[in-house]
Structure formats: C-alpha cells, structure tokens
Design a protein around this motif. Sequence first.
Motif: not given
Length: 117
Positions: A74-90
């Motif tokens: 899992t990626g880190e918990p993030n307040k920004d949904q786009a940042a959480a999705h960026a983890w998945a892209t990476g």
Amino acid sequence: MGRPSPVKAGPLPVGYLSAVSVPAAPQLSVGTSCQRVAGRDDTYRFREFQLIPDTENDAEPITYIVQCAVCEETGEPNKDQAAAHAWATGRLKANPEHYTYREFITRPCRFEPGAWQ
C-alpha cells in the motif's frame, strides 16, 4: 408442574443504538437511544440518531490509500486523492504485471442526536 412465567421484555438500556447500518448515501444511518426518566418507574423516552459525515473543524481529515491487489503493498495515507493515485501509477511502472488496485477512503462520521420523543 406449572408453566414457567413469561419473561417480560424490558426497554433498551440507556445509550443503546439499534438499526445502525452504513449505506453509501449522504444520510448514512439512523440509530435509536432511550433514557430512563428520573423518579419514575418503567418510564423511558426515546431519541433517534443520524450518522452523518463529520464536517466539524476538529474532525479527522478524509484520507485516501491505494493498495496493489497483486502483492498487497500500500501507499502512504494521503489527504490528496491525486497523490494516492500517483503512487499506484508509479507502482504500475515499476511492476508492469500489477494491473489491479484497491482504493480505501477513510471518511470521518459522527452521530447527530435528534429530538427526544
């Protein structure tokens, strides 16, 4: 031998919530509570509660987490949904065979008391 006496069903204890469910609608659920009226035997009053999104200033923030369904990292918990999705892209770029992901959204809620009945 006589029949056993029937058990009298009593009222719910103070602070008891019933019928709590969490559908995916803005109005999340309704619960019921009761309170014993002081100085009176077997007298109760009831109150409904509604589970609503917590938008108070002191509420926890909404957070987003994305998890790879293949390796469960899992990626880190993030307040920004786009940042959480960026983890998945990476993660997909690093592991081209990992196509499936889960998104977990943590949204704080609170019960709002209604009028006593």
